[in-house]
Design a protein around this motif. Sequence first.
Motif, PDB file in Angstrom:
ATOM      1  N   ASP A 113       0.848  -1.185   0.000  1.00 23.37           N
ATOM      2  CA  ASP A 113       0.000   0.000   0.000  1.00 23.37           C
ATOM      3  C   ASP A 113       0.891   1.245   0.000  1.00 23.37           C
ATOM      4  O   ASP A 113       1.601   1.498   0.975  1.00 23.37           O
ATOM      5  CB  ASP A 113      -0.883  -0.007   1.243  1.00 23.37           C
ATOM      6  CG  ASP A 113      -1.870   1.155   1.279  1.00 23.37           C
ATOM      7  OD1 ASP A 113      -1.681   2.141   0.549  1.00 23.37           O
ATOM      8  OD2 ASP A 113      -2.845   1.066   2.059  1.00 23.37           O
ATOM      9  N   PRO A 114       0.874   2.052  -1.068  1.00 28.07           N
ATOM     10  CA  PRO A 114       1.769   3.209  -1.156  1.00 28.07           C
ATOM     11  C   PRO A 114       1.471   4.292  -0.129  1.00 28.07           C
ATOM     12  O   PRO A 114       2.289   5.194   0.070  1.00 28.07           O
ATOM     13  CB  PRO A 114       1.542   3.721  -2.582  1.00 28.07           C
ATOM     14  CG  PRO A 114       0.161   3.265  -2.933  1.00 28.07           C
ATOM     15  CD  PRO A 114       0.005   1.931  -2.262  1.00 28.07           C
ATOM     16  N   ASN A 115       0.329   4.216   0.521  1.00 32.11           N
ATOM     17  CA  ASN A 115      -0.025   5.226   1.525  1.00 32.11           C
ATOM     18  C   ASN A 115       0.631   4.969   2.884  1.00 32.11           C
ATOM     19  O   ASN A 115       0.629   5.854   3.743  1.00 32.11           O
ATOM     20  CB  ASN A 115      -1.544   5.261   1.714  1.00 32.11           C
ATOM     21  CG  ASN A 115      -2.274   5.714   0.471  1.00 32.11           C
ATOM     22  OD1 ASN A 115      -1.938   6.735  -0.113  1.00 32.11           O
ATOM     23  ND2 ASN A 115      -3.261   4.939   0.053  1.00 32.11           N
ATOM     24  N   LEU A 116       1.181   3.770   3.065  1.00 33.67           N
ATOM     25  CA  LEU A 116       1.743   3.409   4.365  1.00 33.67           C
ATOM     26  C   LEU A 116       3.217   3.788   4.451  1.00 33.67           C
ATOM     27  O   LEU A 116       3.995   3.492   3.549  1.00 33.67           O
ATOM     28  CB  LEU A 116       1.583   1.912   4.606  1.00 33.67           C
ATOM     29  CG  LEU A 116       0.146   1.388   4.685  1.00 33.67           C
ATOM     30  CD1 LEU A 116       0.157  -0.122   4.900  1.00 33.67           C
ATOM     31  CD2 LEU A 116      -0.616   2.075   5.808  1.00 33.67           C
ATOM     32  N   GLN A 117       3.581   4.402   5.556  1.00 34.13           N
ATOM     33  CA  GLN A 117       4.984   4.713   5.823  1.00 34.13           C
ATOM     34  C   GLN A 117       5.632   3.624   6.685  1.00 34.13           C
ATOM     35  O   GLN A 117       6.834   3.396   6.594  1.00 34.13           O
ATOM     36  CB  GLN A 117       5.097   6.061   6.535  1.00 34.13           C
ATOM     37  CG  GLN A 117       4.648   7.241   5.695  1.00 34.13           C
ATOM     38  CD  GLN A 117       5.509   7.437   4.467  1.00 34.13           C
ATOM     39  OE1 GLN A 117       6.735   7.422   4.546  1.00 34.13           O
ATOM     40  NE2 GLN A 117       4.878   7.611   3.321  1.00 34.13           N
ATOM     41  N   ILE A 118       4.835   2.984   7.524  1.00 34.79           N
ATOM     42  CA  ILE A 118       5.290   1.824   8.291  1.00 34.79           C
ATOM     43  C   ILE A 118       4.167   0.790   8.257  1.00 34.79           C
ATOM     44  O   ILE A 118       3.024   1.094   7.942  1.00 34.79           O
ATOM     45  CB  ILE A 118       5.632   2.189   9.745  1.00 34.79           C
ATOM     46  CG1 ILE A 118       4.388   2.701  10.488  1.00 34.79           C
ATOM     47  CG2 ILE A 118       6.747   3.211   9.804  1.00 34.79           C
ATOM     48  CD1 ILE A 118       4.621   2.898  11.970  1.00 34.79           C
ATOM     49  N   GLY A 119       4.523  -0.458   8.563  1.00 39.63           N
ATOM     50  CA  GLY A 119       3.514  -1.519   8.594  1.00 39.63           C
ATOM     51  C   GLY A 119       3.122  -2.042   7.231  1.00 39.63           C
ATOM     52  O   GLY A 119       2.147  -2.775   7.099  1.00 39.63           O
ATOM     53  N   GLU A 120       3.909  -1.693   6.210  1.00 38.52           N
ATOM     54  CA  GLU A 120       3.592  -2.172   4.860  1.00 38.52           C
ATOM     55  C   GLU A 120       3.722  -3.686   4.769  1.00 38.52           C
ATOM     56  O   GLU A 120       2.993  -4.341   4.013  1.00 38.52           O
ATOM     57  CB  GLU A 120       4.493  -1.489   3.825  1.00 38.52           C
ATOM     58  CG  GLU A 120       5.919  -1.994   3.702  1.00 38.52           C
ATOM     59  CD  GLU A 120       6.801  -1.713   4.914  1.00 38.52           C
ATOM     60  OE1 GLU A 120       7.814  -2.413   5.072  1.00 38.52           O
ATOM     61  OE2 GLU A 120       6.478  -0.799   5.687  1.00 38.52           O
ATOM     62  N   ASP A 121       4.637  -4.276   5.542  1.00 43.48           N
ATOM     63  CA  ASP A 121       4.817  -5.722   5.546  1.00 43.48           C
ATOM     64  C   ASP A 121       3.632  -6.422   6.213  1.00 43.48           C
ATOM     65  O   ASP A 121       3.175  -7.469   5.756  1.00 43.48           O
ATOM     66  CB  ASP A 121       6.125  -6.097   6.240  1.00 43.48           C
ATOM     67  CG  ASP A 121       6.385  -5.303   7.523  1.00 43.48           C
ATOM     68  OD1 ASP A 121       5.476  -4.573   7.980  1.00 43.48           O
ATOM     69  OD2 ASP A 121       7.497  -5.396   8.058  1.00 43.48           O
ATOM     70  N   ILE A 122       3.101  -5.826   7.276  1.00 44.66           N
ATOM     71  CA  ILE A 122       1.940  -6.395   7.961  1.00 44.66           C
ATOM     72  C   ILE A 122       0.696  -6.310   7.078  1.00 44.66           C
ATOM     73  O   ILE A 122      -0.093  -7.256   6.997  1.00 44.66           O
ATOM     74  CB  ILE A 122       1.713  -5.670   9.300  1.00 44.66           C
ATOM     75  CG1 ILE A 122       2.876  -5.964  10.243  1.00 44.66           C
ATOM     76  CG2 ILE A 122       0.380  -6.075   9.928  1.00 44.66           C
ATOM     77  CD1 ILE A 122       2.829  -5.186  11.538  1.00 44.66           C
TER      78      ILE A 122
END
Length: 245
Positions: free
Chosen positions: A174-183
């Motif tokens: 998700d390009p909107n995520l700065q952290i937690g993209e792996d989750i």
Amino acid sequence: MLKHKNPPHPHVSVVIPAFNEAKNIHQTLESILNQTYQDFELIVVDNNSTDNTAEIAGRYGAKVIYEPKKGVTHARQAGFLAAKGEIIVSTDADAIHPPDWIERIVKILDSDRSLVAVGGIAYLHSGPLSARLVARYLFYPFLVIDKLLSGGWNLSGFSMAVRKDAFLRTGGFDPNLQIGEDIDLSKKLRKLGKVILRRDIVSTVSGRRYKRGLLKGILDYLPSTVMRIFFRRVAFNTFKDVREE
């Protein structure tokens, strides 16, 4: 210096996002080049670095991709999309892996076609003693609790592998995520097949985010964790860049 030669048709692609990691990435690259499994291409995504991260990666034989959009999510996405391998292995530029890391991951995925992703855990190879003790003895129990509350395993970008076809079916990070993209990716992958975490696949990562102390380091992660687990919402908070130990 070891230098990897990327095969033309690799079974595996190893993707490393990197922003100003010139002081750290050599440890990661050396641990990967010393793997018992060698049928992989090595991709380093230079996330608009201002140091010589890309130059160092190139010396080790990595295919260097430039991603100008700042953020690990954009860098991972660029690397995953460029990957040629059927299996994409993700890690970070401050991680160090045991020699059989890739081999074990590949054997697990190749032996069970119902699996779409597998991940490992990590301890800290630097940082305050308190943080290193917490990571060693409490990280896995936290992941088990997180699994129960989230409905499945959530994998970490420092040590996870996905089938590329499954990754493409999810639409990617998700390009909107700065952290937690792996989750977030783990959640989407669980809808397609089995996602597992293996406690016996152990790497180490830098404890640089805890250099101000254990509590302050935990507080960096806490808002997104609470929002995700208890409110089923994404917290769009960001991290400060920490590159010094």
